[in-house]
Design an enzyme around this catalytic site. Structure first.
Site, PDB file in Angstrom:
ATOM      1  N   HIS A   1      -6.455 -16.865 -17.436  1.00  0.00           N
ATOM      2  CA  HIS A   1      -6.053 -15.750 -16.574  1.00  0.00           C
ATOM      3  C   HIS A   1      -4.567 -15.479 -16.735  1.00  0.00           C
ATOM      4  CE1 HIS A   1      -9.956 -16.382 -14.812  1.00  0.00           C
ATOM      5  NE2 HIS A   1      -9.629 -17.594 -14.433  1.00  0.00           N
TER       6      HIS A   1
ATOM      7  N   GLU B   1      -5.880 -20.571  -9.488  1.00  0.00           N
ATOM      8  CA  GLU B   1      -7.072 -20.974  -8.749  1.00  0.00           C
ATOM      9  C   GLU B   1      -7.180 -22.482  -8.658  1.00  0.00           C
ATOM     10  OE1 GLU B   1     -10.304 -19.227 -10.927  1.00  0.00           O
ATOM     11  OE2 GLU B   1      -9.883 -20.364 -12.736  1.00  0.00           O
TER      12      GLU B   1
ATOM     13  N   HIS C   1      -9.716 -22.734 -19.925  1.00  0.00           N
ATOM     14  CA  HIS C   1     -10.627 -23.540 -19.112  1.00  0.00           C
ATOM     15  C   HIS C   1     -12.039 -22.974 -19.143  1.00  0.00           C
ATOM     16  CE1 HIS C   1      -9.276 -20.326 -16.343  1.00  0.00           C
ATOM     17  NE2 HIS C   1     -10.503 -20.407 -15.848  1.00  0.00           N
TER      18      HIS C   1
ATOM     19  N   ARG D   1     -11.628 -13.589 -21.632  1.00  0.00           N
ATOM     20  CA  ARG D   1     -12.655 -14.430 -22.258  1.00  0.00           C
ATOM     21  C   ARG D   1     -12.328 -14.574 -23.741  1.00  0.00           C
ATOM     22  NH1 ARG D   1     -17.026 -11.166 -21.404  1.00  0.00           N
ATOM     23  NH2 ARG D   1     -17.186 -11.873 -19.256  1.00  0.00           N
TER      24      ARG D   1
END
Length: 323
Positions: free
Chosen positions: A104, A121, A179, A199
């Site tokens: 991200h 996150e 990740h 992605r």
């Protein structure tokens, strides 16, 4: 008088190529699909804004409550920092298959490219099949050139760091960190309000229409952190009947609470809303305006103007989230 009682919201269920049935079977979500991957518990994301499911404000959206109550709901300091946009997105995630390998962008990139927050996150593992794992970061020093070569040759997996997981494990995923959630993992996710994901590898899977999912190879190049870092697994105390700090970052603070009896908190000086995610057991959570039950797989929002929060329980595990 404080009219803002403990608020619950209708889950927003998301079908995903990699999803399963644990959200329905273990967390009682109203899903009949066998590929439900996410339950968005508390969201201000445009097009997916949460609606209240309990009490006087049933049917009202989170944004409508923010517009009406503002600092009483969010906290003055939260409004000063984020305006009236709810800054956190709360989810439960069921990965029946591996998620794509992704990352991200940070706030600066996300703002310039997508007019969005970045996406920092954290994950709390609620359940994991035997030998389930996560991909977090690289297993060796990487360079931009070596990474590009691995994408072109489809050898990226050999550079990935695999972490075996079990219930209670917690991970902090800062922006830029490559990740993926592995197959067999059920987790609670706390993140910035953002739906921006780059992605980079998807195991050549095809969707129900036979199409490969979009990759974001070029966008990811400027966002990725190529450094090998062992900074993702969170060490935290699990002392019963105490508030145990887990994660503290500019976007949220999360505490772990394993309660075997009732707890009362004086929150009069807390200039922030409070979120409780129940990750085991059940409890009754109250402020001056009312009380509401919560059980495993449910989430409650307490307004910033709550002066006293009481939790009645004979046994539960909660994640407490504040700003």
């Amino acid at each position: 008088m404080n009219k803002l009682y403990p608020l619950k919201f209708n889950p927003i269920l998301k079908e995903r190529l990699w999803g399963g049935t644990k959200l329905a079977e273990q967390l009682h979500k109203p899903s009949t699909s066998d590929i439900t991957g996410e339950s968005w518990e508390l969201s201000g994301v445009k097009g997916d804004v949460s609606e209240v499911s309990n009490g006087e404000f049933r049917g009202a959206t989170l944004n409508e409550l923010i517009e009406r109550w503002g600092p009483e709901l969010l906290g003055k300091s939260v409004i000063e920092q984020f305006g009236k946009e709810f800054p956190i997105l709360i989810k439960f995630i069921d990965a029946k298959q591996d998620l794509s390998i992704q990352l991200h962008p940070n706030d600066e990139l996300a703002k310039s490219r997508h007019n969005s927050f970045g996406k920092t996150e954290m994950w709390y593992i609620m359940d994991a099949d035997e030998d389930a794992n996560l991909i977090v970061g690289f297993n060796q020093p990487m360079t931009r050139e070596k990474y590009i070569e691995s994408i072109e040759n489809k050898t990226l997996l050999q550079y990935m760091n695999y972490e075996k997981v079990e219930a209670g494990d917690t991970f902090f995923i800062n922006t830029g960190k490559i990740h993926a959630i592995g197959a067999g993992v059920l987790l609670a996710e706390i993140q910035q309000t953002s739906d921006v994901t780059y992605r980079v590898y998807d195991f050549d899977r095809r969707d129900k229409d036979g199409n490969l999912r979009e990759l974001h190879t070029d966008l990811a190049l400027d966002a990725i952190d190529f450094k090998q870092k062992d900074d993702f697994k969170v060490k935290y105390e699990r002392t019963a009947n105490k508030i145990n700090p887990m994660v503290s970052c500019p976007y949220f603070k999360t505490n772990f609470m394993e309660l075997q009896s009732d707890l009362t908190q004086n929150t009069a000086e807390r200039d922030s809303f409070t979120i409780y995610m129940c990750v085991e057991g059940r409890a009754e959570i109250a402020n001056e305006a009312g009380s509401e039950s919560i059980r495993n797989g449910e989430t409650i929002l307490l307004p910033a103007n709550s002066k006293i929060i009481t939790i009645q329980t004979s046994g539960c595990k909660l994640l407490e989230v504040v700003l």
